[in-house]
Design a protein around this motif. Sequence first.
Motif, short mmCIF file in Angstrom:
data_model
loop_
_atom_site.label_atom_id
_atom_site.label_comp_id
_atom_site.label_asym_id
_atom_site.label_seq_id
_atom_site.Cartn_x
_atom_site.Cartn_y
_atom_site.Cartn_z
N ASP A 177 0.86 -1.18 0.00
CA ASP A 177 0.00 0.00 0.00
C ASP A 177 0.90 1.23 0.00
O ASP A 177 1.53 1.54 1.01
CB ASP A 177 -0.90 -0.02 1.25
N ASN A 178 1.01 1.89 -1.14
CA ASN A 178 1.85 3.09 -1.26
C ASN A 178 3.25 2.90 -0.68
O ASN A 178 3.69 3.68 0.15
CB ASN A 178 1.19 4.28 -0.56
N GLY A 179 3.92 1.85 -1.07
CA GLY A 179 5.30 1.65 -0.64
C GLY A 179 5.44 1.01 0.73
O GLY A 179 6.55 0.98 1.28
N THR A 180 4.37 0.52 1.30
CA THR A 180 4.45 -0.17 2.59
C THR A 180 4.01 -1.62 2.42
O THR A 180 2.91 -1.88 1.92
CB THR A 180 3.52 0.51 3.63
N GLY A 181 4.87 -2.54 2.87
CA GLY A 181 4.54 -3.96 2.79
C GLY A 181 3.44 -4.32 3.78
O GLY A 181 3.39 -3.79 4.90
N GLN A 182 2.55 -5.20 3.36
CA GLN A 182 1.43 -5.60 4.22
C GLN A 182 1.13 -7.08 4.04
O GLN A 182 1.42 -7.66 3.00
CB GLN A 182 0.15 -4.87 3.82
N VAL A 183 0.49 -7.66 5.07
CA VAL A 183 -0.13 -8.97 4.92
C VAL A 183 -1.62 -8.78 5.21
O VAL A 183 -1.99 -8.23 6.25
CB VAL A 183 0.48 -10.00 5.89
N LEU A 184 -2.47 -9.18 4.27
CA LEU A 184 -3.92 -9.02 4.43
C LEU A 184 -4.53 -10.36 4.82
O LEU A 184 -4.05 -11.42 4.41
CB LEU A 184 -4.55 -8.53 3.12
N MET A 210 7.23 -4.20 -0.01
CA MET A 210 6.31 -5.26 -0.46
C MET A 210 6.71 -6.55 0.22
O MET A 210 7.90 -6.86 0.31
CB MET A 210 6.40 -5.42 -1.98
N TRP A 211 5.74 -7.28 0.76
CA TRP A 211 6.04 -8.59 1.35
C TRP A 211 5.43 -9.66 0.45
O TRP A 211 4.21 -9.81 0.39
CB TRP A 211 5.44 -8.70 2.76
N PRO A 229 10.25 -10.19 2.17
CA PRO A 229 10.12 -8.74 2.00
C PRO A 229 11.09 -8.19 0.96
O PRO A 229 12.20 -8.68 0.82
CB PRO A 229 10.47 -8.17 3.38
N GLN A 230 10.63 -7.17 0.26
CA GLN A 230 11.49 -6.45 -0.70
C GLN A 230 11.74 -5.07 -0.14
O GLN A 230 10.83 -4.45 0.41
CB GLN A 230 10.77 -6.35 -2.04
N GLY A 231 12.99 -4.60 -0.29
CA GLY A 231 13.30 -3.23 0.13
C GLY A 231 13.87 -3.11 1.53
O GLY A 231 13.84 -2.03 2.12
N GLY A 246 12.50 -14.53 5.33
CA GLY A 246 12.72 -14.74 6.76
C GLY A 246 11.43 -14.77 7.53
O GLY A 246 10.36 -15.05 6.95
N TYR A 247 11.51 -14.48 8.84
CA TYR A 247 10.33 -14.70 9.68
C TYR A 247 10.28 -13.73 10.86
O TYR A 247 11.28 -13.13 11.26
CB TYR A 247 10.33 -16.13 10.20
#
Length: 484
Positions: A177-184, A210-211, A229-231, A246-247
């Motif tokens: 979401d706008n450059g923030t990684g999330q898990v939905l 991004m995750w 994760p990326q970034g 990773g975790y």
Amino acid sequence: MLSNNTDSANQAQENDVIKHCPYRLGFHIIPSSGWINDPNGLVFHGGLYHAFFQYHPYSSVWGPMHWGHVTSEDMVHWQRQPVALAPGDEGTCFSGSAVSDNGELHLFYTGHHWTKQENDWQNFKQTQCLATSVDGVSFEKKGIVIADSPLPHIQDFRDPKVWKEGGKWHLILGAQDNGTGQVLYYQGQTPEQWEYRGVLVEADESEGYMWECPDLFKLGSKHILAASPQGLPKHGYHNLSEYQCGYFVGEFDGQSFSHSVFTEFDVGHDFYACQTFETPDGRRVMQAWMGLPATLMETQDSGWAGALSLPRELTLDEQQRVIQKPIKELTGLRQAELLSVQNSEIEAGRHPLDVQGELLEIELSFCLQERTAERFGILLRCGENQEQTMIGYDAMAERIYLDRNLSGHVQGVRSTEHDGSDHVDLHIYLDRSCVEIFSDTAYQTITSRIYPEENSSKVNIFSENGKVTLKSLNIWQLKDIWHP
Ligand code: FRU
């Protein structure tokens, strides 16, 4: 049912190009030709283990994604199966997972559509889709089950990981979401109908934009959220690959996941997009793509690229770190024991062993008491031209390391922290063009590709500037499951 797309992909798959490639892998999941990346849909169904994977049957570079498929009785000897999913109206078939329920195998995957032109990563649409099968071999597409992301501007919305618990279906996926990684997080009464339950976890500024490929599971008394994760920023020995895998250890209360710091599973050059599943006897087993999007793949000229890591059993130690061990079934690969040594003093220098091989399992243990050596370990795939792949212990840095600067075509040193005990244990799988390094005296693994000359197959032991005691060393020849 099976589309023509799947039929032509199967024809492409029959072309066994790897048998002529000096870098072919003997006991890892690889394509017979074409490209593979992430493991998908790891599952036990109908008395067999199934591994699916991101697959482009028509060339050795990433392209329109299919799901390739192999099955096994023991997670060690794999058999190729027809392509499970080929691109269709939903787009190409990106990563996802599998659930075996009531005799039916459910594959959940992301349909990926370019909305303007191919490979334009600014303009695409991702949906979540379902396909089912009773025989576990031919799949019927059931269509899109989640059509839109929760917010219209979210395009990166993929890699559903699904499980069934407490009579309900649960699904998580990776988003940006706008450059923030999330898990939905979603819940469903059936595998077709899903209700959005909110953001399960969101990255802070240093945790990536991004995750990809999230996975959530119970391990011991905790929940583990695995992700790619990326970034993430590089620092010290951390996050050295372009992307990480990773975790987080935490608690999942059915709504949200309280998350701790991120720890990489593996510090090698080639480990990404892991996925786990539970075996019938209750073990949590993980495999990953032994590669990363932008790494050098010397096999591409030979018509194939990509492999999955060996299956690893996960447990949680007392400090709540995830420990990986090769699954016990892998001993089924052992052929002759080539060498067994106990209690031997290793003087400074390099010492040839009376062993050669490209498919080897090696267990060694060194005693640190009375050690004077600065670095010591084993050299694999040694050749006339100074080629070697060095795996050892650096006593000054107190780290277990892989040095592939002389491994052929690739460079780099990667290392992981030693646990401070009075010995160094190494458990290594060498499969022609890759090494996977496990250790009972470290918390992370090291997985990397190497590309030595075909005749570089000698093994040496070494000790630098001092001596060390080798408590035990065992080497086995391993089987080539694809070309016995
Ligand atoms: C991870 C990934 C996934 C995606 C797939 C496409 O390597 O980028 O997020 O679904 O690969 O092949």
